[in-house]
Write a protein that holds these residues in place. Sequence first.
Motif, PDB file in Angstrom:
ATOM      1  N   VAL A 157       0.806  -1.226   0.000  1.00  0.00           N
ATOM      2  CA  VAL A 157       0.000   0.000   0.000  1.00  0.00           C
ATOM      3  C   VAL A 157       0.837   1.274   0.000  1.00  0.00           C
ATOM      4  N   GLY A 158       2.153   1.173   0.123  1.00  0.00           N
ATOM      5  CA  GLY A 158       2.986   2.377   0.123  1.00  0.00           C
ATOM      6  C   GLY A 158       3.292   2.880   1.528  1.00  0.00           C
ATOM      7  N   GLU A 159       3.518   4.188   1.651  1.00  0.00           N
ATOM      8  CA  GLU A 159       3.949   4.769   2.913  1.00  0.00           C
ATOM      9  C   GLU A 159       2.795   4.963   3.896  1.00  0.00           C
ATOM     10  N   LEU A 160       3.101   4.756   5.174  1.00  0.00           N
ATOM     11  CA  LEU A 160       2.132   4.934   6.252  1.00  0.00           C
ATOM     12  C   LEU A 160       2.755   5.846   7.303  1.00  0.00           C
ATOM     13  N   ARG A 161       2.098   6.962   7.575  1.00  0.00           N
ATOM     14  CA  ARG A 161       2.598   7.894   8.593  1.00  0.00           C
ATOM     15  C   ARG A 161       1.778   7.683   9.875  1.00  0.00           C
ATOM     16  N   MET A 162       2.455   7.194  10.908  1.00  0.00           N
ATOM     17  CA  MET A 162       1.771   6.792  12.141  1.00  0.00           C
ATOM     18  C   MET A 162       2.334   7.541  13.345  1.00  0.00           C
ATOM     19  N   THR A 163       1.438   7.958  14.229  1.00  0.00           N
ATOM     20  CA  THR A 163       1.844   8.515  15.512  1.00  0.00           C
ATOM     21  C   THR A 163       1.958   7.381  16.523  1.00  0.00           C
ATOM     22  N   SER A 164       3.096   7.297  17.191  1.00  0.00           N
ATOM     23  CA  SER A 164       3.286   6.253  18.204  1.00  0.00           C
ATOM     24  C   SER A 164       3.258   6.883  19.587  1.00  0.00           C
ATOM     25  N   GLU A 192      -5.456  11.184   6.894  1.00  0.00           N
ATOM     26  CA  GLU A 192      -6.533  10.383   6.309  1.00  0.00           C
ATOM     27  C   GLU A 192      -6.025   9.425   5.245  1.00  0.00           C
ATOM     28  N   GLU A 193      -4.990   9.817   4.519  1.00  0.00           N
ATOM     29  CA  GLU A 193      -4.437   8.928   3.501  1.00  0.00           C
ATOM     30  C   GLU A 193      -3.882   7.658   4.144  1.00  0.00           C
ATOM     31  N   THR A 194      -3.190   7.823   5.270  1.00  0.00           N
ATOM     32  CA  THR A 194      -2.660   6.667   5.982  1.00  0.00           C
ATOM     33  C   THR A 194      -3.781   5.811   6.534  1.00  0.00           C
ATOM     34  N   ARG A 195      -4.842   6.459   7.026  1.00  0.00           N
ATOM     35  CA  ARG A 195      -5.973   5.700   7.550  1.00  0.00           C
ATOM     36  C   ARG A 195      -6.593   4.825   6.443  1.00  0.00           C
ATOM     37  N   ALA A 196      -6.760   5.401   5.274  1.00  0.00           N
ATOM     38  CA  ALA A 196      -7.351   4.653   4.172  1.00  0.00           C
ATOM     39  C   ALA A 196      -6.429   3.515   3.731  1.00  0.00           C
ATOM     40  N   ARG A 197      -5.128   3.788   3.673  1.00  0.00           N
ATOM     41  CA  ARG A 197      -4.186   2.749   3.262  1.00  0.00           C
ATOM     42  C   ARG A 197      -4.134   1.613   4.288  1.00  0.00           C
ATOM     43  N   THR A 198      -4.231   1.966   5.565  1.00  0.00           N
ATOM     44  CA  THR A 198      -4.213   0.944   6.613  1.00  0.00           C
ATOM     45  C   THR A 198      -5.440   0.046   6.506  1.00  0.00           C
ATOM     46  N   GLU A 199      -6.599   0.650   6.263  1.00  0.00           N
ATOM     47  CA  GLU A 199      -7.811  -0.149   6.109  1.00  0.00           C
ATOM     48  C   GLU A 199      -7.716  -1.063   4.891  1.00  0.00           C
ATOM     49  N   ARG A 200      -7.148  -0.526   3.798  1.00  0.00           N
ATOM     50  CA  ARG A 200      -6.995  -1.349   2.596  1.00  0.00           C
ATOM     51  C   ARG A 200      -6.026  -2.502   2.838  1.00  0.00           C
ATOM     52  N   LEU A 201      -4.959  -2.232   3.578  1.00  0.00           N
ATOM     53  CA  LEU A 201      -3.976  -3.264   3.882  1.00  0.00           C
ATOM     54  C   LEU A 201      -4.585  -4.372   4.734  1.00  0.00           C
ATOM     55  N   ARG A 202      -5.383  -4.004   5.701  1.00  0.00           N
ATOM     56  CA  ARG A 202      -5.981  -5.003   6.569  1.00  0.00           C
ATOM     57  C   ARG A 202      -7.008  -5.851   5.825  1.00  0.00           C
ATOM     58  N   SER A 203      -7.733  -5.234   4.900  1.00  0.00           N
ATOM     59  CA  SER A 203      -8.674  -6.005   4.076  1.00  0.00           C
ATOM     60  C   SER A 203      -7.926  -6.991   3.199  1.00  0.00           C
ATOM     61  N   LEU A 204      -6.793  -6.549   2.665  1.00  0.00           N
ATOM     62  CA  LEU A 204      -5.978  -7.428   1.834  1.00  0.00           C
ATOM     63  C   LEU A 204      -5.462  -8.609   2.648  1.00  0.00           C
ATOM     64  N   ARG A 205      -4.975  -8.352   3.859  1.00  0.00           N
ATOM     65  CA  ARG A 205      -4.467  -9.424   4.715  1.00  0.00           C
ATOM     66  C   ARG A 205      -5.577 -10.405   5.083  1.00  0.00           C
ATOM     67  N   ALA A 206      -6.783  -9.884   5.331  1.00  0.00           N
ATOM     68  CA  ALA A 206      -7.905 -10.758   5.674  1.00  0.00           C
ATOM     69  C   ALA A 206      -8.235 -11.694   4.520  1.00  0.00           C
ATOM     70  N   ARG A 207      -8.182 -11.177   3.291  1.00  0.00           N
ATOM     71  CA  ARG A 207      -8.457 -12.026   2.119  1.00  0.00           C
ATOM     72  C   ARG A 207      -7.363 -13.085   1.958  1.00  0.00           C
ATOM     73  N   GLU A 208      -6.118 -12.685   2.235  1.00  0.00           N
ATOM     74  CA  GLU A 208      -5.015 -13.650   2.129  1.00  0.00           C
ATOM     75  C   GLU A 208      -5.183 -14.784   3.137  1.00  0.00           C
ATOM     76  N   ARG A 209      -5.610 -14.435   4.352  1.00  0.00           N
ATOM     77  CA  ARG A 209      -5.806 -15.468   5.361  1.00  0.00           C
ATOM     78  C   ARG A 209      -6.953 -16.402   4.990  1.00  0.00           C
ATOM     79  N   SER A 210      -8.012 -15.811   4.448  1.00  0.00           N
ATOM     80  CA  SER A 210      -9.160 -16.631   4.035  1.00  0.00           C
ATOM     81  C   SER A 210      -8.765 -17.590   2.914  1.00  0.00           C
ATOM     82  N   ALA A 211      -7.970 -17.089   1.978  1.00  0.00           N
ATOM     83  CA  ALA A 211      -7.535 -17.937   0.872  1.00  0.00           C
ATOM     84  C   ALA A 211      -6.641 -19.052   1.369  1.00  0.00           C
TER      85      ALA A 211
END
Length: 312
Positions: free
Chosen positions: A260-267, A288-307
């Motif tokens: 998904v590219g770069e993710l800017r996160m506050t720790s 917001e861009e990072t939030r959207a990318r994070t959600e997309r990444l998690r959806s992708l990981r969920a599909r990978e686990r299901s497969a």
Amino acid sequence: MGDVTTMDLTETPGAQDTARATGTTGMPTRRRSELAAFLRSRRARVTPADVGMPPGPRRRTPGLRREEVAQLSGVGVTWYTWLEQGRPINASAQVLDAVARTLRLDRAEREHLYHLAEVPHVARREATAKAVGPEIQGIIDALDPHPAVVYNSRYDILATNPAYEDVFVGPAIEAIGVSNVLWTLFVVPEPHCPLVFRDSELPVMVATLRGAYGRHVGEPAWEDFIRELSTASPEFARLWASGDVVPPGPRVKTFRHEAVGELRMTSVSLSINGMPECRIVAYTPDDEETRARTERLRSLRARERSAAAGVA
């Protein structure tokens, strides 16, 4: 009971203490009165039998007498009496430790005694934690969809939540097989390192590690870790040799993910009661861009686990 040796540590009251009793120096009056009340309450709960002494005749107090506390602690009776009366006298860490042992103070009570007496408290060295209980695991799981991890002071990974695994753990990191974030970041090939600004982020992490190392100098686990990582990573060895020290704190970090590219996160680091030198680190999207990318990444990981589950 054994022989008792009175400590000669300049805690015996004298003319200087008498003069200060009417002055404005020393600990504030409120703190002195709290110290006096605390000592009296702790003394009242320790019986002569608790310390191997006979009760004796005509005892009017359920606990120890002041002179008994002084004798068992190896301090002067007058000095202890003045301490318990809240007079502005000096107390050393060694003498406070002796009084704490006599009064059977636990760790929290001992620290409270030091604070009231305005003496710097040095916590007893604790073993580095290596696991968390179900309560802490439940807390970081509840932080999902925000990634969260529990580190000890050596950056060992003690627990993660599903969001952390989805965002930060990829095949290259899994292949290293060491549950320590510093080891992973320094040993993983640079193209697979999730940190974008390595040159600025890694020195801060090493300096944070050195701040914790001061409490563990000479401990085999720590010395082995520093030596082995220095051997595995010349970059870590160079940064460790710099001697820089900083405390942990909130930061905005930029990570990269091949999907998904770069993710800017506050720790943000949160301390954990009952687990000294451990902290929960939680990550939240910085934009917001990072939030959207994070959600997309998690959806992708969920599909990978299901497969993967379907194939199995």
